[in-house]
Design a protein around this motif. Structure first.
Motif, mmCIF file in Angstrom:
data_model
loop_
_atom_site.group_PDB
_atom_site.id
_atom_site.type_symbol
_atom_site.label_atom_id
_atom_site.label_comp_id
_atom_site.label_asym_id
_atom_site.label_seq_id
_atom_site.Cartn_x
_atom_site.Cartn_y
_atom_site.Cartn_z
ATOM 1 N N PHE A 38 3.924 -12.100 14.028
ATOM 2 C CA PHE A 38 4.817 -11.892 12.890
ATOM 3 C C PHE A 38 4.411 -10.607 12.197
ATOM 4 O O PHE A 38 3.216 -10.331 12.037
ATOM 5 N N GLU A 39 5.392 -9.826 11.775
ATOM 6 C CA GLU A 39 5.111 -8.541 11.126
ATOM 7 C C GLU A 39 6.072 -8.288 9.979
ATOM 8 O O GLU A 39 7.272 -8.545 10.104
ATOM 9 N N CYS A 40 5.542 -7.782 8.874
ATOM 10 C CA CYS A 40 6.409 -7.355 7.765
ATOM 11 C C CYS A 40 5.756 -6.139 7.111
ATOM 12 O O CYS A 40 4.574 -6.174 6.764
ATOM 13 N N ASP A 41 6.504 -5.064 6.978
ATOM 14 C CA ASP A 41 5.987 -3.825 6.396
ATOM 15 C C ASP A 41 6.353 -3.715 4.923
ATOM 16 O O ASP A 41 7.418 -4.169 4.503
ATOM 17 N N PHE A 42 5.445 -3.084 4.168
ATOM 18 C CA PHE A 42 5.697 -2.795 2.756
ATOM 19 C C PHE A 42 5.833 -1.287 2.610
ATOM 20 O O PHE A 42 4.937 -0.535 2.987
ATOM 21 N N LYS A 43 6.988 -0.833 2.148
ATOM 22 C CA LYS A 43 7.129 0.589 1.815
ATOM 23 C C LYS A 43 8.196 0.779 0.749
ATOM 24 O O LYS A 43 8.982 -0.123 0.487
ATOM 25 N N ASN A 44 8.155 1.954 0.128
ATOM 26 C CA ASN A 44 9.064 2.237 -0.993
ATOM 27 C C ASN A 44 9.015 1.129 -2.046
ATOM 28 O O ASN A 44 10.037 0.769 -2.632
ATOM 29 N N GLY A 45 7.816 0.568 -2.238
ATOM 30 C CA GLY A 45 7.631 -0.404 -3.305
ATOM 31 C C GLY A 45 8.137 -1.795 -3.015
ATOM 32 O O GLY A 45 8.128 -2.652 -3.896
ATOM 33 N N GLU A 46 8.594 -2.066 -1.772
ATOM 34 C CA GLU A 46 9.039 -3.431 -1.495
ATOM 35 C C GLU A 46 8.820 -3.826 -0.038
ATOM 36 O O GLU A 46 8.659 -2.985 0.845
ATOM 37 N N GLY A 149 -0.461 3.596 5.006
ATOM 38 C CA GLY A 149 -0.077 4.895 4.449
ATOM 39 C C GLY A 149 -0.963 6.007 4.980
ATOM 40 O O GLY A 149 -2.154 5.801 5.204
ATOM 41 N N ALA A 150 -0.372 7.200 5.169
ATOM 42 C CA ALA A 150 -1.115 8.326 5.734
ATOM 43 C C ALA A 150 -1.711 9.198 4.636
ATOM 44 O O ALA A 150 -1.164 9.302 3.537
ATOM 45 N N GLY A 151 -2.859 9.820 4.951
ATOM 46 C CA GLY A 151 -3.468 10.770 4.018
ATOM 47 C C GLY A 151 -4.868 10.365 3.614
ATOM 48 O O GLY A 151 -5.140 9.188 3.395
ATOM 49 N N VAL A 152 -5.775 11.365 3.505
ATOM 50 C CA VAL A 152 -7.180 11.038 3.234
ATOM 51 C C VAL A 152 -7.586 11.240 1.777
ATOM 52 O O VAL A 152 -8.770 11.360 1.472
ATOM 53 N N MET A 153 -6.630 11.259 0.856
ATOM 54 C CA MET A 153 -6.997 11.210 -0.555
ATOM 55 C C MET A 153 -7.486 9.788 -0.862
ATOM 56 O O MET A 153 -6.903 8.817 -0.375
ATOM 57 N N ALA A 154 -8.569 9.685 -1.673
ATOM 58 C CA ALA A 154 -9.183 8.370 -1.893
ATOM 59 C C ALA A 154 -8.460 7.599 -2.989
ATOM 60 O O ALA A 154 -8.935 7.480 -4.117
ATOM 61 N N ASN A 155 -7.287 7.087 -2.649
ATOM 62 C CA ASN A 155 -6.569 6.219 -3.589
ATOM 63 C C ASN A 155 -5.773 5.182 -2.795
ATOM 64 O O ASN A 155 -5.681 5.273 -1.577
ATOM 65 N N PRO A 156 -5.248 4.170 -3.473
ATOM 66 C CA PRO A 156 -4.593 3.092 -2.720
ATOM 67 C C PRO A 156 -3.391 3.600 -1.928
ATOM 68 O O PRO A 156 -2.690 4.511 -2.358
ATOM 69 N N SER A 157 -3.184 2.995 -0.799
ATOM 70 C CA SER A 157 -2.052 3.315 0.066
ATOM 71 C C SER A 157 -0.746 2.930 -0.612
ATOM 72 O O SER A 157 -0.709 2.049 -1.470
ATOM 73 N N ASP A 158 0.333 3.596 -0.219
ATOM 74 C CA ASP A 158 1.659 3.158 -0.693
ATOM 75 C C ASP A 158 2.421 2.410 0.404
ATOM 76 O O ASP A 158 3.545 1.988 0.192
ATOM 77 N N GLU A 159 1.796 2.276 1.579
ATOM 78 C CA GLU A 159 2.441 1.519 2.652
ATOM 79 C C GLU A 159 1.442 0.546 3.272
ATOM 80 O O GLU A 159 0.251 0.879 3.414
ATOM 81 N N TYR A 160 1.938 -0.642 3.615
ATOM 82 C CA TYR A 160 1.080 -1.691 4.173
ATOM 83 C C TYR A 160 1.815 -2.419 5.294
ATOM 84 O O TYR A 160 3.045 -2.414 5.351
ATOM 85 N N LYS A 161 1.017 -3.066 6.138
ATOM 86 C CA LYS A 161 1.580 -3.918 7.181
ATOM 87 C C LYS A 161 0.936 -5.290 7.066
ATOM 88 O O LYS A 161 -0.291 -5.408 7.023
ATOM 89 N N PHE A 162 1.754 -6.327 6.957
ATOM 90 C CA PHE A 162 1.288 -7.714 6.953
ATOM 91 C C PHE A 162 1.647 -8.319 8.305
ATOM 92 O O PHE A 162 2.776 -8.177 8.772
ATOM 93 N N MET A 163 0.672 -8.947 8.926
ATOM 94 C CA MET A 163 0.890 -9.532 10.252
ATOM 95 C C MET A 163 0.292 -10.928 10.322
ATOM 96 O O MET A 163 -0.658 -11.234 9.587
ATOM 97 N N ILE A 164 0.806 -11.737 11.222
ATOM 98 C CA ILE A 164 0.178 -13.018 11.542
ATOM 99 C C ILE A 164 0.001 -13.082 13.056
ATOM 100 O O ILE A 164 0.952 -12.851 13.808
ATOM 101 N N LEU A 165 -1.220 -13.373 13.479
ATOM 102 C CA LEU A 165 -1.543 -13.561 14.890
ATOM 103 C C LEU A 165 -1.919 -15.020 15.116
ATOM 104 O O LEU A 165 -2.427 -15.683 14.205
ATOM 105 N N LEU A 166 -1.697 -15.506 16.308
ATOM 106 C CA LEU A 166 -2.095 -16.875 16.675
ATOM 107 C C LEU A 166 -3.047 -16.819 17.867
ATOM 108 O O LEU A 166 -2.764 -16.143 18.856
ATOM 109 N N SER A 167 -4.151 -17.575 17.753
ATOM 110 C CA SER A 167 -5.139 -17.583 18.828
ATOM 111 C C SER A 167 -5.586 -19.020 19.079
ATOM 112 O O SER A 167 -6.209 -19.644 18.215
#
Lengths: 355, 355
Positions: A38-46, A149-167
């Motif tokens: 399962f995958e859901c991306d966070f970008k543009n604030g939502e 999120g891309a970039g090496v400035m030391a601050n929180p990302s503006d993009e995230y990926k939420f995933m669920i794996l099953l094992s």
């Protein structure tokens, strides 16, 4: 709490299943995954449209924040299949709450309950053939979130990926373990992230654990970093001590993970009439109890291992081994909890949730 | 130290350069990368053939250890171009040593010196047009290593990826910053990983820093986690205090990064005849010095910012602002160090290394 525009999960099915290649009798923990994720991306604030799709590698930018600044959290959960082929989750609401507590501490967006729970359930339904019955079988579930999120400035990302794996899983630990009580290394700081299931907390333990392994110990019991006098966690588990007929465990704190197996065992032990004392446990009283024979048991508690018996511990170069005990609390509680999780016994606590 | 079978770097050149799209006068730190990157994978117990190739996303397994257990370290370095178009590195041996110290603490393999240094130099040579001259221009260099092994068992990865990225840079901070002295949150534990440039150390700071931002402070000055009485680091930099004409900074420890800018400034200040006292600095003496007027300057020191002037600090809800000072140590040392780095002045310390 972030908003979501989505209410339906897109599902892309794998063309063939890998299940026929899996030897379910000889699983190692965490190295076989089911056909889908399962995958859901966070970008543009939502949060964007969630998707279930074939398990496969995905593209990451080399400057992704998770690689450089470690914004990454996870949960560990299990699902069980009963004799009617129904699948059950164990206290998923607790994992969901803790996941978002971790997210907040790591400056990551909260995942909406609908995305977390529906993702989990629909993924389990699609890969239900992978959820095995009996003999300690379960489906280990790994929800996690990383900063993409891309970039090496030391601050929180503006993009995230939420995933669920099953094992698919059997037992996590085989046999009893010997542990080393930490006299120098530490797991967490006061005012730090020890209570979060943050990825970086685990990498920090590998080197001290490797050193312990070389001395013949499988795990480290962590102590408070300031004084090393208080017993806190065992490896990646919470830890319980039985002195005479009292079960002791440290209170949760900023330094100690609020373990779901831990809190379930406390409640279950109390309902069994066992005296449970949640308070700071000193290294000195453990050593004293080992010496005078009042120390009866030590065990770890966590989702992966459920209950893991600790055979002995070393402190200041002295090794103390436990005398084997009949009717141990560890085996009694493990049996009761796994029977409840597997729907073999009645769930008087209301902890199991049908998928 | 790991062995390597390789002694030559394969180079795959980008078909076109992105350099024409870059506005070098308006760079933000860390969001523009050059045409190429350096990559070397570790598997089967050894480092594989290194490669320089076009900067591009790469595939990662969803169960990669870096996502779940945070094995990730990095370095920050800079290269400068002089008037003869020669490119110079600043103390790269120090970054190399610290990188491998971080690797050891995070149970990751050491990178051989040949791979680190040759990768760095050949990448800079290939993308040399991106290294700009003058006006505080530099090339920020980001070596990093991540755990790429698959599987969610909580133990060290058996596969890793070492990469070097290049990002053209101007100054990191604009203007002076106000800081909040940490009274509750902490950066590092005794016996923890605070001395390592581990990714997880940075994510841990984002939430407390966000809280400080909301109160109007750009950074947090971290204090020791046990007592919150000792001043340790400022944000992602080491921190210096000038009381009367003495420059104070905390000694390095398990909790404090052994900053290369920090140690260079200490040596440079001493050679300038400035009295430098490396010892634990108490919050109480900072507050006292601010009250009685003996506190003259506070500044951060790090590769990205070089020297970052701190305008004032808040502690226990009282804000103390510095009186502007002529001939400040911060500006004097920053000018001397950046002139040395840019080869404008002679390098009496032997810190610069030609690419």
């Amino acid at each position: 709490m972030s908003t979501t525009q989505t209410n339906k999960i897109e599902i892309i099915k794998a063309s063939t299943s890998k299940i026929k290649d899996v030897d379910f009798d000889n699983l190692h923990f965490g190295d076989v995954f089911t056909d889908h994720l399962f995958e859901c991306d966070f970008k543009n604030g939502e949060w964007q449209k969630p998707i279930i799709k074939p398990y496969a590698p995905f593209l990451m930018d080399p400057s992704s924040k998770v690689f450089h600044y470690g914004q990454a959290i996870f949960e560990g959960m299990k699902a069980y299949k009963d004799d009617n082929n129904d699948i059950w989750l164990f206290r998923p609401d607790e994992n969901f709450k803790r996941f978002n507590n971790s997210a907040t501490r790591m400056a990551m967006p909260e995942v909406p309950e609908e995305i977390f729970m529906e993702g989990l359930k629909q993924l389990l339904q699609l890969d239900e053939a992978w959820v095995q019955k009996g003999n300690g079988s379960s489906m280990y579930i790994r929800p996690f979130m990383i900063a993409t999120g891309a970039g090496v400035m030391a601050n929180p990302s503006d993009e995230y990926k939420f995933m669920i794996l099953l094992s698919p899983a059997k037992a996590y630990y085989s046999g009893e373990v010997k542990v080393l009580i930490a006299e120098h290394f530490s797991r967490a700081a006061n005012g730090g992230i020890g209570a979060a299931k943050a990825a970086g907390n685990y990498a920090a333990q590998f080197y001290p654990t490797n050193l312990a392994n070389k001395e013949g110990f499988q795990q480290v019991i962590w102590t408070d970093d300031a004084t090393h006098t208080k017993l806190e966690e065992a490896g990646t588990m919470n830890v319980f001590f039985r002195i005479n007929n009292t079960l002791l465990t440290a209170p949760t704190s900023e330094r100690i993970l609020d373990g779901i197996t831990r809190k379930s065992l406390i409640e279950m032990a109390k309902s069994e009439g066992i005296n449970v004392d949640v308070r700071p446990v000193l290294v000195s009283e453990l050593v004293e109890a080992a010496k005078n024979g009042s120390l009866k048991e030590i065990f770890g508690a966590g989702t992966a291992a459920v209950v893991s018996v600790i055979k002995g511990f070393s402190y200041q170069d002295v090794y103390y081994e436990m005398t084997p005990i009949e009717n141990s609390y560890a085996s009694q509680l493990k049996e009761k909890l796994t029977n409840l999780q597997n729907k073999i016994s009645e769930d008087a606590f209301g902890w199991t949730v049908k998928v």
